[in-house]
Every structure is written in C-alpha cells, then in structure tokens.
Enzyme design. Structure first.
Site, short mmCIF file in Angstrom:
data_model
loop_
_atom_site.label_atom_id
_atom_site.label_comp_id
_atom_site.label_asym_id
_atom_site.label_seq_id
_atom_site.Cartn_x
_atom_site.Cartn_y
_atom_site.Cartn_z
N ARG A 1 0.83 -1.21 0.00
CA ARG A 1 0.00 0.00 0.00
C ARG A 1 0.87 1.26 0.00
NH1 ARG A 1 -3.80 -0.44 4.87
NH2 ARG A 1 -4.28 1.68 4.24
N GLN B 1 -8.90 9.91 8.63
CA GLN B 1 -8.65 8.52 9.02
C GLN B 1 -7.63 7.89 8.08
OE1 GLN B 1 -12.65 6.45 10.04
NE2 GLN B 1 -13.20 8.19 8.76
N ASP C 1 -2.57 7.88 4.09
CA ASP C 1 -1.82 8.47 2.98
C ASP C 1 -1.51 9.94 3.31
OD1 ASP C 1 -3.82 10.37 1.88
OD2 ASP C 1 -4.96 8.59 1.32
N HIS D 1 -5.52 7.94 12.45
CA HIS D 1 -5.14 6.53 12.33
C HIS D 1 -3.69 6.36 11.88
CE1 HIS D 1 -9.63 5.16 11.89
NE2 HIS D 1 -9.29 5.44 13.13
N CYS E 1 8.45 2.01 16.96
CA CYS E 1 9.11 0.89 17.64
C CYS E 1 8.16 0.23 18.63
CB CYS E 1 10.35 1.42 18.37
SG CYS E 1 11.16 0.15 19.36
N THR F 1 -16.40 8.52 4.06
CA THR F 1 -16.18 7.46 5.06
C THR F 1 -17.46 6.67 5.28
OG1 THR F 1 -15.50 6.98 7.35
CG2 THR F 1 -16.45 9.14 6.96
N ASN G 1 -20.66 11.98 0.54
CA ASN G 1 -20.20 10.59 0.33
C ASN G 1 -20.81 10.05 -0.95
OD1 ASN G 1 -18.51 8.58 1.65
ND2 ASN G 1 -20.36 7.32 1.85
N LEU G 2 -20.16 9.03 -1.48
CA LEU G 2 -20.67 8.44 -2.72
C LEU G 2 -22.09 7.91 -2.55
CD1 LEU G 2 -19.61 7.85 -5.58
CD2 LEU G 2 -18.84 5.62 -4.76
C1 BJW Z 1 -16.49 7.66 -1.90
C2 BJW Z 1 -15.85 7.55 -3.11
C3 BJW Z 1 -15.73 8.72 -3.85
C4 BJW Z 1 -15.89 5.59 -2.27
N1 BJW Z 1 -16.20 9.85 -3.37
N2 BJW Z 1 -16.97 8.81 -1.44
C5 BJW Z 1 -18.55 -2.48 18.38
C6 BJW Z 1 -19.20 -1.26 18.38
C7 BJW Z 1 -18.48 -0.08 18.37
C8 BJW Z 1 -17.11 -0.10 18.32
C9 BJW Z 1 -16.47 -1.31 18.32
C10 BJW Z 1 -17.17 -2.48 18.35
N3 BJW Z 1 -16.28 -3.51 18.33
C11 BJW Z 1 -15.03 -2.98 18.26
C12 BJW Z 1 -15.13 -1.65 18.26
C13 BJW Z 1 -14.03 -0.67 18.18
C14 BJW Z 1 -13.35 -0.68 16.82
C15 BJW Z 1 -14.39 -0.60 15.73
O1 BJW Z 1 -14.87 0.47 15.35
N4 BJW Z 1 -14.75 -1.73 15.13
C16 BJW Z 1 -15.76 -1.77 14.08
C17 BJW Z 1 -15.42 -2.89 13.12
C18 BJW Z 1 -17.13 -1.90 14.73
N5 BJW Z 1 -12.51 0.51 16.80
C19 BJW Z 1 -11.28 0.49 17.27
O2 BJW Z 1 -10.75 -0.52 17.71
C20 BJW Z 1 -10.55 1.80 17.31
N6 BJW Z 1 -10.04 2.06 18.60
C21 BJW Z 1 -10.85 2.24 19.66
O3 BJW Z 1 -12.06 2.17 19.59
O4 BJW Z 1 -10.17 2.53 20.83
C22 BJW Z 1 -10.95 2.77 22.02
C23 BJW Z 1 -11.51 4.16 22.09
C24 BJW Z 1 -12.71 4.38 22.73
C25 BJW Z 1 -13.24 5.66 22.83
C26 BJW Z 1 -12.57 6.74 22.31
C27 BJW Z 1 -11.36 6.51 21.69
C28 BJW Z 1 -10.86 5.22 21.57
C29 BJW Z 1 -9.39 1.80 16.32
C30 BJW Z 1 -9.85 1.73 14.90
C31 BJW Z 1 -8.65 1.66 13.98
C32 BJW Z 1 -9.06 1.53 12.52
N7 BJW Z 1 -7.91 1.26 11.74
C33 BJW Z 1 -8.04 1.19 10.28
C34 BJW Z 1 -6.68 0.78 9.71
C35 BJW Z 1 -5.71 1.98 9.81
C36 BJW Z 1 -4.42 1.69 9.14
C37 BJW Z 1 -4.59 1.37 7.67
O5 BJW Z 1 -4.94 2.25 6.87
O6 BJW Z 1 -4.37 0.21 7.33
O7 BJW Z 1 -8.45 2.46 9.76
S1 BJW Z 1 -9.33 0.08 9.73
C38 BJW Z 1 -9.83 1.08 8.35
O8 BJW Z 1 -11.18 1.58 8.55
C39 BJW Z 1 -8.91 2.32 8.39
C40 BJW Z 1 -9.86 3.42 8.04
O9 BJW Z 1 -9.32 4.66 8.46
C41 BJW Z 1 -11.13 3.00 8.74
C42 BJW Z 1 -12.37 3.64 8.20
O10 BJW Z 1 -12.58 3.28 6.87
P1 BJW Z 1 -13.17 4.35 5.85
O11 BJW Z 1 -12.19 5.44 5.65
O12 BJW Z 1 -14.52 4.76 6.28
O13 BJW Z 1 -13.20 3.51 4.49
P2 BJW Z 1 -14.35 2.52 3.95
O14 BJW Z 1 -13.76 1.70 2.89
O15 BJW Z 1 -15.02 1.82 5.04
O16 BJW Z 1 -15.45 3.52 3.33
C43 BJW Z 1 -15.16 4.32 2.20
C44 BJW Z 1 -16.38 5.19 1.94
O17 BJW Z 1 -16.07 6.07 0.86
C45 BJW Z 1 -17.64 4.41 1.52
O18 BJW Z 1 -18.77 4.90 2.24
C46 BJW Z 1 -17.80 4.72 0.03
O19 BJW Z 1 -19.15 4.82 -0.39
C47 BJW Z 1 -17.14 6.08 -0.06
N8 BJW Z 1 -16.56 6.36 -1.35
N9 BJW Z 1 -15.54 6.19 -3.32
C48 BJW Z 1 -16.83 9.84 -2.15
N10 BJW Z 1 -15.14 8.68 -5.07
#
Ligand code: BJW
Length: 229
Positions: free
Chosen positions: A59, A91, A94, A109, A117, A177, A202-203
């Site tokens: 990536r 989030q 990049d 993120h 480390c 998102t 959003n899309l």
């Molecule tokens: C377009 C488009 C175009 C396409 N134009 N739009 C149950 C309930 C609630 C929470 C939890 C639960 N079980 C576990 C949890 C917590 C967990 C969580 O949320 N899990 C879920 C699966 C439910 N979260 C965590 O563990 C987080 N930490 C945490 O909660 O700590 C405790 C805490 C508590 C209170 C306060 C603070 C902290 C950590 C989450 C870490 C996420 N990490 C990742 C990887 C990062 C590194 C990497 O890049 O590899 O982050 S996962 C991945 O998802 C990445 C992204 O940033 C994140 C979000 O994804 P995103 O950006 O929304 O992408 P997509 O693909 O999902 O969506 C794209 C969107 O774009 C779509 O809607 C399309 O339609 C749209 N789109 N083309 C406009 N051209």
C-alpha cells in the site's frame, strides 16, 4: 455559512478513491482474501508479521505514485482561506491532504510514512520495506519496527485535540467514510450534541447517514469543490 466560524472535517478512504487508492470496504477493498479487520490488528502482527508488513509495504509503494485530487485540493484551499478555526481529521494514512497543502490536519489513524518501535514507541521515518527483525534507530536492537498506524483495539491518535475541536465546532462535515469504524463514526453524534450543523458528502449514504442534518451523495472530486466554492 455566515453563522459558521469553527469547522471540523472528517475524511475517510473515499476522499482518496479518485486518486486511485482503494477504499477498505468497497468492492475490491479486500486484500489477499483477508478482511481489513484480520490484518489491521496487533494480534495479526504477532501472528504473522510478514503478512502484515507485505500488506503495508504494498500500500505504501502504491500511494507514493498517487497524487492529490480535486477534493484534497479544495479542502487545502478552504484551510488556507478560512479565518475561523478549522481542523481536518483524516482517518487516512496516505499523505495526500498535506501534499495538496492542508496544514490544520490530524492523522487519527497514523501515517504510512512513519515506522514506530514496539519497545520504545519512538517514531522514525519509513525508509524501505520494514524487515521483521529488531532494529529501532532510537533504542537499538530492543524493538521491532511496525507501521505507525492505528489498528483495531488501539487508541486513535490525538483524541483530546479532536474532541476539543468537535465540541467547539459550528459545522461538522464528513467526507468519504463508511461510518463503520469507531470512534470516528461517533463524531457526528458528538458534534450534534454540541449544537453543530452536520453534513455528509459521500458516494452513497453511509452507515451513520441518519445522524446528519444534510447529505449530498456523489464523487468527492465533484461534491467537495462544489461545497467549498
Ligand atoms: C467515496 C468515493 C468517492 C468511495 N467519493 N466517497 C462495536 C461497536 C463499536 C465499536 C467497536 C465495536 N467492536 C469494536 C469496536 C471498536 C473498533 C471498531 O470500530 N470496530 C468496528 C469494526 C465496529 N474501533 C477500534 O478498535 C478503534 N479504537 C478504539 O475504539 O479505541 C478505544 C476508544 C474508545 C473511545 C474513544 C477513543 C478510543 C481503532 C480503529 C482503527 C481503525 N484502523 C483502520 C486501519 C488503519 C491503518 C490502515 O490504513 O491500514 O483504519 S481500519 C480502516 O477503517 C482504516 C480506516 O481509516 C477505517 C475507516 O474506513 P473508511 O475510511 O470509512 O473507508 P471505507 O472503505 O469503510 O469507506 C469508504 C467510503 O467512501 C464508503 O462509504 C464509500 O461509499 C465512499 N466512497 N468512493 C466519495 N469517489
């Protein structure tokens, strides 16, 4: 926007999609038949560090060939011109927002271009494929280097600053998102509870679309410049 002074903008993978960077949960968003939840965890890194490094090395290499698009550029123009408080919370790992010129930016993120480390937590610039053996520049041979990104179960970065800005915001805008991952998915409710107007660009309707006062659906390179100008 006459009554608006303070703005928080949350961005996700959709803002970079038209730069050619895959989103996580759209079609084609899976990687080597693994769900992101199965590779983006500390447990995955312990279980199979080489797999996780390959995921991030691929990536990272792909991202370096990509360029900011019209959505990143419009947000950078807004950042430069907006006289009130403004914070872009991305989030994305990049660097397309900063390459477009955005300054008031938090990578909640983490960032692809840093390593961290596992022993001393020091960050260092990413300099090549992260080989899975100890060798931290700060603490010597004690720690393994890992991507400086936030995995499931880990605390996203700079949350105090983010909530502070959300609590002061008159307008909260979510761009590209899915609203599938917390705590970012909960920001809209926090902003609403503090009296902010909320807008989704959003899309398609996200999982949390219901929480927004207004929504526009379409590609970010069209919607974001139109909203900013
Ligand atoms: C377009 C488009 C175009 C396409 N134009 N739009 C149950 C309930 C609630 C929470 C939890 C639960 N079980 C576990 C949890 C917590 C967990 C969580 O949320 N899990 C879920 C699966 C439910 N979260 C965590 O563990 C987080 N930490 C945490 O909660 O700590 C405790 C805490 C508590 C209170 C306060 C603070 C902290 C950590 C989450 C870490 C996420 N990490 C990742 C990887 C990062 C590194 C990497 O890049 O590899 O982050 S996962 C991945 O998802 C990445 C992204 O940033 C994140 C979000 O994804 P995103 O950006 O929304 O992408 P997509 O693909 O999902 O969506 C794209 C969107 O774009 C779509 O809607 C399309 O339609 C749209 N789109 N083309 C406009 N051209």
């Amino acid at each position: 926007m006459s009554s608006i002074r303070n703005i928080v903008i949350l961005t996700g993978a959709g803002v970079s999609a038209e730069s050619g960077i895959n989103t996580f949960r759209d079609a084609g968003g899976l990687w080597e038949e693994h769900r992101v939840e199965d590779v983006a965890t500390p447990e995955a890194f312990v279980r199979d560090p080489d797999l996780v490094h390959r995921f991030y090395d691929a990536r990272r290499a792909a991202i370096q060939e990509k360029a900011p698009n019209a959505a990143h550029e419009a947000l950078a123009r807004l950042d430069a011109a907006w006289p009130g408080e403004l914070l872009i919370v991305t989030q994305n790992v990049d660097d397309l927002h900063e390459r477009a010129g955005a300054k008031r930016l938090i990578h909640m993120h983490g960032e692809h271009l840093n390593a961290r480390c596992t022993a001393c937590d020091q960050r260092s610039p990413w300099t090549g494929p992260l080989i899975n053996r100890p060798g931290c520049p700060a603490c010597g041979m004690a720690g393994y280097l890992r991507p400086d990104v936030v995995w499931f179960g880990e605390m996203p970065y700079r949350m105090d600053e983010i909530y502070h800005a959300i609590n002061r915001a008159d307008l909260f805008v979510s761009i590209g998102t899915s609203g599938a991952v917390y705590p970012a998915a909960g920001f809209v409710r926090e902003a609403r509870a503090n009296g902010a107007r909320t807008l989704e660009l959003n899309l398609e309707p996200s999982e949390g679309s219901y929480w927004f006062d207004a929504a526009r659906h379409g590609p970010a390179t069209v919607l974001v410049p139109a909203w900013v100008e």
